[in-house]
Design a protein around this motif. Structure first.
Motif, PDB file in Angstrom:
ATOM      1  N   ALA A 149      33.394  -9.694   0.284  1.00  0.00           N
ATOM      2  CA  ALA A 149      32.772 -10.979  -0.074  1.00  0.00           C
ATOM      3  C   ALA A 149      33.424 -12.132   0.690  1.00  0.00           C
ATOM      4  O   ALA A 149      32.737 -13.020   1.196  1.00  0.00           O
ATOM      5  N   GLN A 150      34.763 -12.095   0.798  1.00  0.00           N
ATOM      6  CA  GLN A 150      35.459 -13.147   1.563  1.00  0.00           C
ATOM      7  C   GLN A 150      35.035 -13.113   3.014  1.00  0.00           C
ATOM      8  O   GLN A 150      34.793 -14.138   3.639  1.00  0.00           O
ATOM      9  N   ARG A 151      34.974 -11.898   3.533  1.00  0.00           N
ATOM     10  CA  ARG A 151      34.662 -11.786   4.957  1.00  0.00           C
ATOM     11  C   ARG A 151      33.282 -12.356   5.240  1.00  0.00           C
ATOM     12  O   ARG A 151      33.088 -13.068   6.221  1.00  0.00           O
ATOM     13  N   LEU A 152      32.333 -12.074   4.363  1.00  0.00           N
ATOM     14  CA  LEU A 152      30.986 -12.617   4.553  1.00  0.00           C
ATOM     15  C   LEU A 152      31.026 -14.143   4.464  1.00  0.00           C
ATOM     16  O   LEU A 152      30.446 -14.839   5.296  1.00  0.00           O
ATOM     17  N   ARG A 153      31.736 -14.651   3.467  1.00  0.00           N
ATOM     18  CA  ARG A 153      31.772 -16.095   3.266  1.00  0.00           C
ATOM     19  C   ARG A 153      32.383 -16.788   4.485  1.00  0.00           C
ATOM     20  O   ARG A 153      31.840 -17.755   5.010  1.00  0.00           O
ATOM     21  N   HIS A 154      33.504 -16.254   4.958  1.00  0.00           N
ATOM     22  CA  HIS A 154      34.168 -16.883   6.099  1.00  0.00           C
ATOM     23  C   HIS A 154      33.303 -16.785   7.359  1.00  0.00           C
ATOM     24  O   HIS A 154      33.218 -17.716   8.149  1.00  0.00           O
ATOM     25  N   TRP A 155      32.680 -15.626   7.516  1.00  0.00           N
ATOM     26  CA  TRP A 155      31.849 -15.447   8.699  1.00  0.00           C
ATOM     27  C   TRP A 155      30.671 -16.419   8.669  1.00  0.00           C
ATOM     28  O   TRP A 155      30.348 -17.067   9.669  1.00  0.00           O
ATOM     29  N   LEU A 156      30.035 -16.522   7.497  1.00  0.00           N
ATOM     30  CA  LEU A 156      28.894 -17.434   7.369  1.00  0.00           C
ATOM     31  C   LEU A 156      29.316 -18.879   7.630  1.00  0.00           C
ATOM     32  O   LEU A 156      28.586 -19.644   8.263  1.00  0.00           O
ATOM     33  N   ALA A 157      30.504 -19.240   7.138  1.00  0.00           N
ATOM     34  CA  ALA A 157      30.974 -20.614   7.340  1.00  0.00           C
ATOM     35  C   ALA A 157      31.135 -20.904   8.825  1.00  0.00           C
ATOM     36  O   ALA A 157      30.809 -21.997   9.298  1.00  0.00           O
ATOM     37  N   ALA A 158      31.631 -19.925   9.573  1.00  0.00           N
ATOM     38  CA  ALA A 158      31.777 -20.104  11.020  1.00  0.00           C
ATOM     39  C   ALA A 158      30.402 -20.148  11.687  1.00  0.00           C
ATOM     40  O   ALA A 158      30.121 -21.012  12.523  1.00  0.00           O
ATOM     41  N   HIS A 159      29.560 -19.233  11.274  1.00  0.00           N
ATOM     42  CA  HIS A 159      28.232 -19.101  11.882  1.00  0.00           C
ATOM     43  C   HIS A 159      27.364 -20.336  11.620  1.00  0.00           C
ATOM     44  O   HIS A 159      26.649 -20.812  12.489  1.00  0.00           O
ATOM     45  N   ALA A 160      27.441 -20.863  10.402  1.00  0.00           N
ATOM     46  CA  ALA A 160      26.628 -22.032  10.064  1.00  0.00           C
ATOM     47  C   ALA A 160      27.266 -23.310  10.601  1.00  0.00           C
ATOM     48  O   ALA A 160      26.702 -24.384  10.465  1.00  0.00           O
ATOM     49  N   GLY A 161      28.460 -23.188  11.184  1.00  0.00           N
ATOM     50  CA  GLY A 161      29.089 -24.342  11.812  1.00  0.00           C
ATOM     51  C   GLY A 161      29.922 -25.180  10.856  1.00  0.00           C
ATOM     52  O   GLY A 161      30.448 -26.219  11.238  1.00  0.00           O
ATOM     53  N   GLN A 162      30.053 -24.739   9.600  1.00  0.00           N
ATOM     54  CA  GLN A 162      30.839 -25.535   8.651  1.00  0.00           C
ATOM     55  C   GLN A 162      32.332 -25.370   8.864  1.00  0.00           C
ATOM     56  O   GLN A 162      33.085 -26.324   8.758  1.00  0.00           O
ATOM     57  N   ALA A 163      32.755 -24.136   9.150  1.00  0.00           N
ATOM     58  CA  ALA A 163      34.180 -23.922   9.415  1.00  0.00           C
ATOM     59  C   ALA A 163      34.497 -24.483  10.797  1.00  0.00           C
ATOM     60  O   ALA A 163      33.852 -24.133  11.780  1.00  0.00           O
TER      61      ALA A 163
END
Ligand code: ADP
Ligand code: ZN
Ligand code: ZN
Length: 698
Positions: A241-255
């Protein structure tokens, strides 16, 4: 299967699906879709009887194929923005270079949980991320008064950053930067400043580290500096779940900052503006199974592709990177001194030949070393002893009949672990209780030969009663959280002497250590692997870097090397902390021997039920290679058993392929490997084969 018939208006799209290389599917497949989907969109498709996730792939589909024969996609994950064309082309390059199928590689680097969620669930996750990013920003404004304190740059750091600025100001893409500086010379501060610059322009920053254990430390440092910036980590230690969240944050440009291990080189980051590869020489950047990619090399490719800077940092750069800097293809930037004027520890090469030879006396803890340890104890300083072998002893031995604790399934000894009284094979895991007598002759007096970290720990406790000794290795840190707790104990001064494998030599910033000792490092001098000396030198420099990071301590810090070959050029260079001399002599040797970085290698490995089966396959493959048009530009060596030839009853052989040009090697592999799938079927006893492009361990 019951599938809807495609409507006549359906469009043809290309989809990369997760089909393994040996299935013979290497490129994307054509499907039908009712709506036009941009490249990079995630879709669900049927393949055979399975339903898989796929990625709509850029490029032309095969317009001649029969439309009626194509199957429609099953759905698309339209809540999530498509992967960028640049990401797709990075994956396409990596798949082609490391000889994997595109879909297999592309899907294996996405978070596994992505496959389990439907479009609605994904939309929810993305919404939550929006909230998270907003909270980060709000916290930052609330915190604005406590702006982080930045140290004033040292002249060397200012010079390095000035050069970086100048390179960024030019029209053309900046060359890769090799930031060369010993531990404590202020490399991380340079990363922070470069990151600050990129962030201020609205860019995302990717920072790679070789080991998961090093991420929390680095994350803390970035978080402290970039209050309010959204920072995520990406590594295999995260929950799905963390990995998905972090990946999505990078992918969506938020991270805005992504810190991670080698798999993070594939993070989808639409505004990527800077890549940092810390400890760029570290072998952990090379994936050791499946797609054997080098994250360091892919980082360089990715930066080149996006025309953004990449900083490769190290005290002991890989000879590949060093040579590229020599040739002017990389820009070398140096931080020649430790911040605060701390000296590097004095290196003492202790000549084991000077010890009186007494039979039965164990020599890992020599008298002078014990003396040096006692001095640290008296002064309340810490010591670190490094031995790259875990367990109590590498083998048990019967002096009566010469029995040794071999593994019945491998061509290796089973290691004696005293803690739980087991004999354990480190290759296949086969474990048994230690026999109370020799299994062949019944002799009760079977003894350990040699020494591992457990035994060293025990001897230290015997020799230095009262000293608080802590062992850190793969055995002592099996449980989650154990390593953190142990490192914390070292930091807070609850430990006098740390004993461990190379695990403890990396990156950890131990302030109170004034003695670092390598008690048995000679093995690498005579290894059959031509990179062994390079790795040993880096390891010892890095271990030495643990000592004396405070200027006043540096003065009495020592790096202690016990060796039978103190006259060896490697140790001579180490004693002078002279990486450049070491690199020069190694590169000269490599050049005259025609080895990397002056040649390009690939390793074909085969595993069979018998050595003959593996060998037969490799020899047939070799004959095939010699019939190819590139044959005169490559050298195919005879096959040889791997250094541990048999593991879990499987015989392992390898064959080296060498070319003076990367292009010729790549062309050969492209013509050659597809044929090997068919060849495998003709060799019954063959279990598996695999290719390793730019292999690190030989
Ligand atoms: P490296 O990454 O090369 O090991 P660091 O960047 O971690 O070096 O720097 C070593 C130590 O010096 C750290 O504690 C860091 O906070 C400090 N440091 C770095 N640059 C400066 C500077 N310009 N002035 C003062 N302290 C600094
Ligand atoms: Zn015996
Ligand atoms: Zn075994």
């Amino acid at each position: 299967m019951n599938e809807p018939t495609p409507p006549s208006a359906a469009l043809r799209i290309r989809v990369a699906v997760d089909a393994p290389q040996h299935s013979g599917i290497s490129g994307p497949l054509d499907y039908l879709s009712e709506q036009a989907l941009p490249p990079g969109s995630l879709v669900r498709v049927p393949l055979g009887r399975r339903e898989l996730m796929g990625i709509v792939w850029p490029g032309e589909s095969d317009q001649d194929s029969d439309l009626a024969a194509l199957r429609p996609i099953l759905g698309s994950l339209d809540g999530i923005p498509p992967l960028s064309p640049a990401w797709c082309s990075l994956l396409e390059f990596a798949a082609s270079y490391y000889q994997r199928s595109i879909g297999e590689l592309a899907l294996s680097v996405l978070p596994p949980q992505l496959r389990e969620l439907d479009a609605a669930q994904l939309k929810m996750r993305l919404k939550k991320l929006d909230k998270w990013a907003a909270e980060q920003a709000k916290a930052a404004t609330a915190d604005a008064s406590s702006a982080p304190v930045k140290p004033e740059l040292s002249p060397a750091q200012a010079e390095v950053l000035g050069q970086l600025d100048a390179l960024l100001g030019r029209a053309e893409a900046p060359p890769p930067l090799l930031l060369y500086g010993v531990t404590g010379s202020g490399k991380t501060e340079v990363y922070l400043r470069a990151a600050e610059h990129a962030l201020s322009q609205g860019k995302q920053v990717l920072v790679l580290v070789p080991e998961i254990n090093l991420t929390p430390q680095l994350e803390a440092r970035f978080a402290e500096r970039f209050v309010g910036r959204a920072i995520v980590s990406l590594h295999s230690g995260l929950t799905p779940a963390q990995r998905l969240r972090h990946w999505l944050a990078a992918h969506a440009g938020q991270a805005e900052l992504v810190l991670g291990t080698r798999l993070a080189v594939f993070a989808s980051m639409p505004r990527l503006g800077l890549i940092v590869v810390d400890e760029e020489h570290d072998p952990s950047y090379k994936q050791q199974d499946g797609a054997r990619y080098s994250a360091r090399d892919l980082a360089v490719y990715r930066a080149h592709q996006l025309k953004i800077p990449v900083i490769l940092g190290s005290a002991t750069p890989s000879l590949e990177s060093w040579q590229r800097a020599n040739e002017g293809r990389y820009k070398r930037l140096a931080l020649p001194e430790r911040i605060g004027g701390g000296a590097m520890p004095r290196v003492r090469l202790f000549d084991m030949k000077t010890l009186p030879l007494t039979k039965g006396v164990t020599t890992a803890l020599t008298m002078p070393l014990l003396e040096a340890l006692r001095k640290r104890l008296e002064r309340g300083e810490q010591s670190l002893i490094f031995l790259n072998r875990r367990g109590y002893a590498p083998v048990l031995h019967c002096a009566e009949c010469n029995w040794k604790s071999d593994c019945p399934h491998c061509s290796a000894w089973r290691v004696f672990h005293k803690g739980d009284r087991t004999l354990r094979c480190h290759h296949c895991g086969f474990t048994q209780r230690v026999p109370s007598e020799c299994p062949t002759c019944g002799n009760q007096d079977i003894a350990p030969l040699g020494r591992g970290t457990e035994r060293l720990e025990e001897q230290l406790q015997e020799q230095l009663p009262g000293a608080r000794v802590l062992r850190i290795d793969a055995d002592s840190t099996k449980l989650k959280g154990e390593l953190e707790a142990q490192l914390q104990a070292v930091h807070s001064g609850e430990v006098d002497i740390v004993v461990g494998t190379q695990m403890i030599t990396k990156g950890h910033d131990f302030r109170r250590i004034t003695l670092v000792a390598a008690v048995n490092p000679d093995g690498a001098l005579f290894s059959s692997d031509f990179r062994a000396p390079e790795r040993l030198f880096a390891l010892l420099m890095q271990a030495g870097g643990r000592a004396g990071r405070d200027a006043e301590q540096a003065a009495r810090s020592e790096m202690w090397v016990q060796t039978w070959h103190p006259e060896h050029a490697l140790y001579k260079a180490l004693a002078l902390h002279d990486f450049e001399a070491f690199a020069k002599s190694q590169l000269a040797e490599r050049e005259s021997a025609g080895l990397p970085p002056f040649a390009h290698l690939a390793l074909l490995r085969a595993e069979g039920r018998t050595a003959e089966a593996a060998k037969g396959f490799l020899e047939a493959a070799s004959r095939w290679a010699r019939s190819l048009p590139e044959a005169d530009q490559v050298l195919v060596y005879p096959s040889i058993p791997m250094s541990v030839a048999r593991v879990a009853n499987v015989e392992r052989m390898q064959m080296l392929v060498e070319a003076s040009s990367r292009g010729a090697l790549q062309r050969l592999l492209w013509h050659w490997l597809p044929e090997l799938h068919a060849l495998k079927r003709e060799h019954k006893g063959l279990l598996r084969w695999a290719v390793d492009v730019d292999p690190l361990a030989i």
